[in-house]
Motif scaffolding. Structure first.
Motif, short mmCIF file in Angstrom:
data_model
loop_
_atom_site.label_atom_id
_atom_site.label_comp_id
_atom_site.label_asym_id
_atom_site.label_seq_id
_atom_site.Cartn_x
_atom_site.Cartn_y
_atom_site.Cartn_z
N LEU A 12 0.82 -1.22 0.00
CA LEU A 12 0.00 0.00 0.00
C LEU A 12 0.85 1.26 0.00
O LEU A 12 0.54 2.23 -0.69
N GLU A 13 1.93 1.25 0.76
CA GLU A 13 2.82 2.41 0.82
C GLU A 13 3.49 2.68 -0.53
O GLU A 13 3.78 3.82 -0.87
N THR A 14 3.74 1.61 -1.27
CA THR A 14 4.39 1.77 -2.58
C THR A 14 3.42 2.29 -3.63
O THR A 14 3.73 3.21 -4.39
N GLY A 15 2.23 1.71 -3.68
CA GLY A 15 1.27 2.07 -4.73
C GLY A 15 0.57 3.39 -4.50
O GLY A 15 0.22 4.09 -5.45
N MET A 16 0.36 3.76 -3.23
CA MET A 16 -0.38 4.99 -2.92
C MET A 16 0.59 6.16 -2.78
O MET A 16 1.25 6.31 -1.74
N GLN A 17 0.68 6.98 -3.80
CA GLN A 17 1.57 8.13 -3.82
C GLN A 17 0.86 9.37 -3.28
O GLN A 17 -0.37 9.44 -3.24
N ASN A 18 1.65 10.35 -2.89
CA ASN A 18 1.11 11.62 -2.40
C ASN A 18 0.71 12.48 -3.60
O ASN A 18 1.47 13.35 -4.05
N THR A 19 -0.49 12.24 -4.13
CA THR A 19 -0.95 12.94 -5.33
C THR A 19 -1.19 14.42 -5.06
O THR A 19 -1.05 15.25 -5.96
N ASN A 20 -1.54 14.77 -3.81
CA ASN A 20 -1.71 16.18 -3.46
C ASN A 20 -0.40 16.94 -3.61
O ASN A 20 -0.36 18.07 -4.11
N LEU A 21 0.70 16.31 -3.18
CA LEU A 21 2.02 16.93 -3.32
C LEU A 21 2.40 17.08 -4.78
O LEU A 21 2.90 18.13 -5.20
N CYS A 22 2.13 16.05 -5.58
CA CYS A 22 2.43 16.11 -7.02
C CYS A 22 1.69 17.26 -7.68
O CYS A 22 2.27 18.04 -8.44
N THR A 23 0.40 17.39 -7.37
CA THR A 23 -0.41 18.47 -7.95
C THR A 23 0.12 19.83 -7.54
O THR A 23 0.19 20.76 -8.36
N THR A 24 0.50 19.98 -6.27
CA THR A 24 1.01 21.26 -5.78
C THR A 24 2.31 21.63 -6.47
O THR A 24 2.50 22.77 -6.90
N ILE A 25 3.22 20.66 -6.59
CA ILE A 25 4.50 20.92 -7.26
C ILE A 25 4.28 21.32 -8.71
O ILE A 25 4.88 22.28 -9.21
N VAL A 26 3.40 20.60 -9.40
CA VAL A 26 3.11 20.90 -10.81
C VAL A 26 2.50 22.28 -10.94
O VAL A 26 2.89 23.08 -11.81
N GLN A 27 1.54 22.59 -10.07
CA GLN A 27 0.85 23.88 -10.12
C GLN A 27 1.80 25.05 -9.88
O GLN A 27 1.71 26.09 -10.52
N LEU A 28 2.75 24.87 -8.96
CA LEU A 28 3.66 25.95 -8.59
C LEU A 28 4.87 26.07 -9.51
O LEU A 28 5.58 27.07 -9.48
N SER A 29 5.12 25.05 -10.34
CA SER A 29 6.40 24.97 -11.04
C SER A 29 6.34 25.16 -12.56
O SER A 29 7.37 25.38 -13.18
N PHE A 30 5.16 25.07 -13.16
CA PHE A 30 5.09 25.09 -14.62
C PHE A 30 4.15 26.17 -15.12
O PHE A 30 3.29 26.67 -14.38
N THR A 31 4.30 26.51 -16.39
CA THR A 31 3.49 27.57 -17.01
C THR A 31 2.09 27.06 -17.33
O THR A 31 1.88 25.84 -17.43
N PRO A 32 1.12 27.96 -17.50
CA PRO A 32 -0.24 27.53 -17.85
C PRO A 32 -0.29 26.68 -19.11
O PRO A 32 -1.10 25.75 -19.21
N GLU A 33 0.54 27.01 -20.11
CA GLU A 33 0.56 26.22 -21.35
C GLU A 33 1.00 24.79 -21.08
O GLU A 33 0.45 23.84 -21.64
N GLN A 34 2.01 24.61 -20.21
CA GLN A 34 2.47 23.27 -19.86
C GLN A 34 1.44 22.54 -19.01
O GLN A 34 1.23 21.33 -19.15
N LEU A 35 0.77 23.29 -18.13
CA LEU A 35 -0.23 22.68 -17.26
C LEU A 35 -1.39 22.09 -18.05
O LEU A 35 -2.01 21.11 -17.62
#
Length: 362
Positions: free
Chosen positions: A275-298
């Protein structure tokens, strides 16, 4: 002169009503190709989403820390075999799986980057809840989630640097390591505060944990709704991302379970590592993506964390349902064996004592 002026006004009116003409607020217009000024509403909404995501994620991580008992956590640190197996799965197999899936399906470079960010993320807090319901090792589950979050500060940028080189060497995509690093460092503070609160005020920590779990569920809904408004084009994506989003969590659960079993861990710890392997922190992934890339890339990458979140939860519920059925059947079988053994014991005692045998015992 007046006639010409009226004629020009009439033609301008026709152009304004014509759907193929450029809008009145276009800054540059060439036929039907127009450049519009930036939408202030979308810009405001984007800032609000980024701020809200950061605050809510901090609260979720704080509540996760409130679930960590310092004594048990230090005990697993002293005997780290289970944590080491989880570490190998989390930062060894998951990034490699993300890399191989991106290559196999030949997706766009920016989409490969978001798949790899997801593969390099630490474990999610939902795994602790599911681990409880499948009779997993809760201390190990919480320790693995906490350790993977702390270790992600170094391992996540390192894994991204190694696996994204073939897509980022062209300079078309620049990974914002400073932004990713700051996001991860910021997570350590709420987790540490949560551990401290649980150590000092365990009763209040349980209340915070319940609030945090609700906030985590709300966070996923908010991300989906607001992200859908901001990045409408992100929902029109290639089916390849849907397929990867289905295979990836399933591969994580399977690899985690078998590696833990090969390492000699007990069955309940194998379920925990899976369970620890398959269940990733998707909230963290979304936050990093939102804060790190341009709207066109998003537009091309924002949806994938949501897809992964849906399927990781779906597979986790299937695992939970399968385990519950297995446990119910096993308990039923054990009960039948015990009843049979009791009847046999009763018969043997009757024969020894010379008593009569009732019809129920025959």
């Amino acid at each position: 002169m007046q006639t010409n002026f009226l004629s020009q006004q009439f033609n301008a009116g026709i152009l304004a009503e014509n759907s193929t003409a450029c809008p009145a607020n276009a800054t540059i217009c060439d036929g039907t190709s127009c450049v519009l000024p930036e939408d202030n509403f979308n810009q405001t909404l984007s800032v609000a989403l980024s701020t809200g995501l950061t605050i809510m994620l901090a609260l979720v991580m704080f509540s996760m820390g409130c679930n960590v008992e310092l004594k048990n956590f230090l005990g697993h640190i002293k005997r780290p075999w289970g944590i080491f197996v989880g570490f190998l799965c989390q930062f060894g197999f998951m990034p490699l799986t993300a890399f191989l899936l991106s290559l196999a399906f030949n997706i766009l470079p920016i989409q490969a980057v978001v798949v790899l960010i997801m593969g390099c993320c630490p474990g999610g807090t939902a795994s602790n809840v599911i681990a409880y319901w499948v009779d997993g090792d809760m201390d190990l589950s919480i320790s693995m989630t906490t350790c993977s979050t702390l270790l992600a500060m170094g391992m996540m940028p390192l894994c991204l640097f190694i696996y994204t080189k073939m897509w980022t060497d062209s300079d078309a995509i620049v990974l914002p390591y400073d932004s990713i690093g700051l996001s991860l460092v910021a997570l350590v503070i709420p987790v540490s505060l949560g551990i401290f609160v649980n150590h000092k005020w365990p009763t209040k920590a349980k209340i915070i944990l319940k609030v945090g779990s609700i906030v985590g569920a709300v966070l996923i809904v908010i991300i989906a709704v607001v992200g859908g408004i901001l990045y409408k084009g992100s929902w029109i994506i290639t089916p390849k991302l849907w397929i990867i989003g289905t295979i990836f969590p399933a591969a994580g659960y399977t690899l985690g379970f078998f590696l833990a079993r090969i390492a000699g861990l007990s069955w309940h710890r194998c379920r925990t590592v899976s369970l620890e392997t398959g269940m990733q922190n998707t909230n963290l992934c979304t936050t990093i993506v939102q804060l790190s890339f341009t709207p066109e890339q998003l537009e091309l990458m924002f949806t994938f964390p949501l897809i992964y979140s849906i399927f990781q939860l779906l597979f986790a519920l299937l695992i939970l349902g399968g385990y519950r059925l297995y446990r119910r059947d096993r308990v039923k079988t054990e009960t039948d064996v015990e009843k049979t053994a009791q009847k046999e014991d009763s018969k043997s005692s009757v024969k020894v004592n010379g008593g009569f045998v009732s019809d129920e015992m025959k």
